[in-house]
Design a protein around this motif. Structure first.
Motif, PDB file in Angstrom:
ATOM      1  N   GLU A  30      41.189  35.729  42.415  1.00 44.06           N
ATOM      2  CA  GLU A  30      41.929  35.830  41.151  1.00 44.06           C
ATOM      3  C   GLU A  30      40.975  35.644  39.979  1.00 44.06           C
ATOM      4  O   GLU A  30      40.103  34.758  40.005  1.00 44.06           O
ATOM      5  CB  GLU A  30      43.033  34.767  41.128  1.00 44.06           C
ATOM      6  CG  GLU A  30      44.068  34.984  40.052  1.00 44.06           C
ATOM      7  CD  GLU A  30      44.145  33.794  39.124  1.00 44.06           C
ATOM      8  OE1 GLU A  30      44.042  34.021  37.900  1.00 44.06           O
ATOM      9  OE2 GLU A  30      44.290  32.667  39.609  1.00 44.06           O
ATOM     10  N   ASP A  31      41.135  36.488  38.953  1.00 46.74           N
ATOM     11  CA  ASP A  31      40.187  36.535  37.848  1.00 46.74           C
ATOM     12  C   ASP A  31      39.990  35.204  37.128  1.00 46.74           C
ATOM     13  O   ASP A  31      38.866  34.761  36.928  1.00 46.74           O
ATOM     14  CB  ASP A  31      40.547  37.652  36.865  1.00 46.74           C
ATOM     15  CG  ASP A  31      41.964  37.564  36.312  1.00 46.74           C
ATOM     16  OD1 ASP A  31      42.696  36.607  36.622  1.00 46.74           O
ATOM     17  OD2 ASP A  31      42.341  38.490  35.553  1.00 46.74           O
ATOM     18  N   GLU A  32      41.071  34.537  36.736  1.00 50.03           N
ATOM     19  CA  GLU A  32      40.928  33.285  35.988  1.00 50.03           C
ATOM     20  C   GLU A  32      40.281  32.191  36.828  1.00 50.03           C
ATOM     21  O   GLU A  32      39.463  31.424  36.333  1.00 50.03           O
ATOM     22  CB  GLU A  32      42.279  32.809  35.439  1.00 50.03           C
ATOM     23  CG  GLU A  32      42.653  33.528  34.172  1.00 50.03           C
ATOM     24  CD  GLU A  32      43.759  32.841  33.397  1.00 50.03           C
ATOM     25  OE1 GLU A  32      43.885  31.588  33.466  1.00 50.03           O
ATOM     26  OE2 GLU A  32      44.504  33.569  32.719  1.00 50.03           O
ATOM     27  N   LYS A  33      40.638  32.098  38.090  1.00 51.75           N
ATOM     28  CA  LYS A  33      40.014  31.101  38.966  1.00 51.75           C
ATOM     29  C   LYS A  33      38.526  31.369  39.103  1.00 51.75           C
ATOM     30  O   LYS A  33      37.711  30.443  39.114  1.00 51.75           O
ATOM     31  CB  LYS A  33      40.670  31.090  40.347  1.00 51.75           C
ATOM     32  CG  LYS A  33      42.026  30.437  40.378  1.00 51.75           C
ATOM     33  CD  LYS A  33      42.573  30.400  41.795  1.00 51.75           C
ATOM     34  CE  LYS A  33      43.978  29.787  41.801  1.00 51.75           C
ATOM     35  NZ  LYS A  33      44.574  29.822  43.135  1.00 51.75           N
TER      36      LYS A  33
ATOM     37  N   ILE B 100      36.851  39.721  44.220  1.00 57.35           N
ATOM     38  CA  ILE B 100      37.709  39.846  43.039  1.00 57.35           C
ATOM     39  C   ILE B 100      38.700  40.987  43.207  1.00 57.35           C
ATOM     40  O   ILE B 100      38.379  42.029  43.773  1.00 57.35           O
ATOM     41  CB  ILE B 100      36.841  40.015  41.755  1.00 57.35           C
ATOM     42  CG1 ILE B 100      37.675  39.772  40.502  1.00 57.35           C
ATOM     43  CG2 ILE B 100      36.153  41.355  41.703  1.00 57.35           C
ATOM     44  CD1 ILE B 100      38.077  38.352  40.309  1.00 57.35           C
ATOM     45  N   LYS B 101      39.915  40.754  42.740  1.00 58.97           N
ATOM     46  CA  LYS B 101      40.987  41.757  42.819  1.00 58.97           C
ATOM     47  C   LYS B 101      41.725  41.794  41.483  1.00 58.97           C
ATOM     48  O   LYS B 101      41.593  40.908  40.670  1.00 58.97           O
ATOM     49  CB  LYS B 101      41.973  41.386  43.926  1.00 58.97           C
ATOM     50  CG  LYS B 101      41.393  41.486  45.320  1.00 58.97           C
ATOM     51  CD  LYS B 101      42.420  41.121  46.378  1.00 58.97           C
ATOM     52  CE  LYS B 101      41.973  41.255  47.787  1.00 58.97           C
ATOM     53  NZ  LYS B 101      40.602  41.048  48.114  1.00 58.97           N
ATOM     54  N   GLY B 102      42.505  42.812  41.304  1.00 55.75           N
ATOM     55  CA  GLY B 102      43.364  42.883  40.131  1.00 55.75           C
ATOM     56  C   GLY B 102      42.916  43.905  39.104  1.00 55.75           C
ATOM     57  O   GLY B 102      41.960  44.658  39.306  1.00 55.75           O
ATOM     58  N   LYS B 103      43.635  43.900  37.991  1.00 56.49           N
ATOM     59  CA  LYS B 103      43.436  44.895  36.945  1.00 56.49           C
ATOM     60  C   LYS B 103      42.094  44.780  36.237  1.00 56.49           C
ATOM     61  O   LYS B 103      41.643  45.722  35.606  1.00 56.49           O
ATOM     62  CB  LYS B 103      44.563  44.800  35.921  1.00 56.49           C
ATOM     63  CG  LYS B 103      45.906  45.171  36.499  1.00 56.49           C
ATOM     64  CD  LYS B 103      47.010  44.989  35.492  1.00 56.49           C
ATOM     65  CE  LYS B 103      48.337  45.297  36.171  1.00 56.49           C
ATOM     66  NZ  LYS B 103      49.464  45.002  35.313  1.00 56.49           N
ATOM     67  N   ARG B 104      41.468  43.641  36.331  1.00 54.74           N
ATOM     68  CA  ARG B 104      40.166  43.444  35.677  1.00 54.74           C
ATOM     69  C   ARG B 104      39.004  43.605  36.653  1.00 54.74           C
ATOM     70  O   ARG B 104      37.876  43.222  36.353  1.00 54.74           O
ATOM     71  CB  ARG B 104      40.138  42.065  35.029  1.00 54.74           C
ATOM     72  CG  ARG B 104      41.174  41.919  33.933  1.00 54.74           C
ATOM     73  CD  ARG B 104      41.063  40.555  33.282  1.00 54.74           C
ATOM     74  NE  ARG B 104      42.020  40.433  32.215  1.00 54.74           N
ATOM     75  CZ  ARG B 104      42.943  39.479  32.154  1.00 54.74           C
ATOM     76  NH1 ARG B 104      43.036  38.583  33.105  1.00 54.74           N
ATOM     77  NH2 ARG B 104      43.760  39.428  31.135  1.00 54.74           N
ATOM     78  N   PHE B 105      39.297  44.136  37.822  1.00 55.37           N
ATOM     79  CA  PHE B 105      38.292  44.268  38.878  1.00 55.37           C
ATOM     80  C   PHE B 105      37.003  44.924  38.383  1.00 55.37           C
ATOM     81  O   PHE B 105      35.918  44.391  38.579  1.00 55.37           O
ATOM     82  CB  PHE B 105      38.843  45.069  40.068  1.00 55.37           C
ATOM     83  CG  PHE B 105      37.777  45.448  41.066  1.00 55.37           C
ATOM     84  CD1 PHE B 105      37.383  44.553  42.045  1.00 55.37           C
ATOM     85  CD2 PHE B 105      37.150  46.691  41.000  1.00 55.37           C
ATOM     86  CE1 PHE B 105      36.379  44.886  42.948  1.00 55.37           C
ATOM     87  CE2 PHE B 105      36.155  47.028  41.899  1.00 55.37           C
ATOM     88  CZ  PHE B 105      35.777  46.127  42.876  1.00 55.37           C
TER      89      PHE B 105
ATOM     90  N   GLY C 127      30.398  35.598  46.331  1.00 49.97           N
ATOM     91  CA  GLY C 127      31.753  35.579  46.873  1.00 49.97           C
ATOM     92  C   GLY C 127      32.788  36.129  45.919  1.00 49.97           C
ATOM     93  O   GLY C 127      33.635  36.945  46.310  1.00 49.97           O
ATOM     94  N   ILE C 128      32.726  35.720  44.655  1.00 48.08           N
ATOM     95  CA  ILE C 128      33.732  36.237  43.715  1.00 48.08           C
ATOM     96  C   ILE C 128      33.471  37.702  43.385  1.00 48.08           C
ATOM     97  O   ILE C 128      34.411  38.453  43.124  1.00 48.08           O
ATOM     98  CB  ILE C 128      33.878  35.360  42.449  1.00 48.08           C
ATOM     99  CG1 ILE C 128      32.579  35.267  41.664  1.00 48.08           C
ATOM    100  CG2 ILE C 128      34.416  33.974  42.818  1.00 48.08           C
ATOM    101  CD1 ILE C 128      32.659  34.467  40.367  1.00 48.08           C
ATOM    102  N   HIS C 129      32.219  38.112  43.417  1.00 51.35           N
ATOM    103  CA  HIS C 129      31.892  39.536  43.222  1.00 51.35           C
ATOM    104  C   HIS C 129      32.528  40.367  44.339  1.00 51.35           C
ATOM    105  O   HIS C 129      33.128  41.413  44.084  1.00 51.35           O
ATOM    106  CB  HIS C 129      30.368  39.705  43.216  1.00 51.35           C
ATOM    107  CG  HIS C 129      29.902  41.115  43.314  1.00 51.35           C
ATOM    108  ND1 HIS C 129      29.923  41.990  42.253  1.00 51.35           N
ATOM    109  CD2 HIS C 129      29.390  41.813  44.359  1.00 51.35           C
ATOM    110  CE1 HIS C 129      29.439  43.158  42.633  1.00 51.35           C
ATOM    111  NE2 HIS C 129      29.102  43.080  43.914  1.00 51.35           N
TER     112      HIS C 129
END
Length: 159
Positions: free
Chosen positions: A99-102, A41-46, A36-38
Motif C-alpha cells: 500500500e502506497d501510504e504504508k 507496490i500496488k494501486g493507482k500510484r503504482f 520490497g516496496i518497489h
C-alpha cells in the motif's frame, strides 16, 4: 596520540568505523525495504512510486558501497552478513508492504533513523578532524532531509 596512515587519531577512527558499520547495517535494511516496496507496490500510484522506489534503492546501494569503503579506509572491516545487519539495525523492517501510504511512511521512518546515526557520526568525525567521513555524512544528511520533506509532502504532512 597514535595516528593512522591517513593522519587521523587511530582510536577515534576505530570508534567512527564502528558507527559507520552500524550505519552500513541500517542502510542494508533500508535498501532491502526499498527493493520490497518497489516489487510489491500496488494501486493507482503504482507507476510513479515504482519508479521513485527504484531511484531510492539505486541511491541506497551506492551509499552502502561508499560507507563500506569508508570503513575500509579507516582501517577496519565492514559488516557483510545478514546476521550482522539484523543485529545492528534500528531501521524498521518492512514486510509485504504493497500500500502506497504504508510504503512512504516506511521510507520516512527509515530515513529518520538513518539521520540520527549520521548526525552522531558527523559530530564524532568533526571532533576527529575526519573530513572524509564528515563530508560524506553532511552530503547524506542534506539529501535525506530533502527526501523526508518530499515524502512528508506526498503524505500531505509537514516535516
Amino acid at each position: 596520540m597514535k595516528l593512522n596512515s591517513i593522519g587521523l587519531d587511530d582510536l577515534k577512527t576505530k570508534h567512527i568505523a564502528q558507527d559507520l558499520n552500524q550505519l552500513l547495517a541500517n542502510f542494508q535494511i533500508y535498501y532491502q525495504n526499498l527493493r520490497g516496496i518497489h516489487w510489491n507496490i500496488k494501486g493507482k500510484r503504482f507507476f510513479d512510486l515504482h519508479v521513485k522506489f527504484e531511484e531510492l534503492y539505486n541511491d541506497a546501494n551506492m551509499k552502502v558501497d561508499a560507507i563500506a569503503e569508508r570503513v575500509l579506509t579507516l582501517g577496519t572491516t565492514p559488516l557483510h552478513t545478514f546476521d550482522d545487519y539484523i543485529d545492528a539495525a534500528k531501521v524498521p523492517v518492512g514486510k509485504n508492504i504493497s500500500e502506497d501510504e504504508k510504503a512512504v511512511r516506511l521510507i520516512v521512518s527509515s530515513l529518520t533513523e538513518l539521520l540520527k546515526i549520521e548526525r552522531n557520526i558527523l559530530d564524532k568525525s568533526g571532533d576527529a578532524n575526519d573530513e572524509g567521513t564528515n563530508s560524506m555524512m553532511s552530503d547524506f544528511i542534506t539529501e535525506q532531509e530533502k527526501t523526508v520533506w518530499m515524502m512528508k509532502a506526498w503524505l500531505g504532512e509537514t516535516v
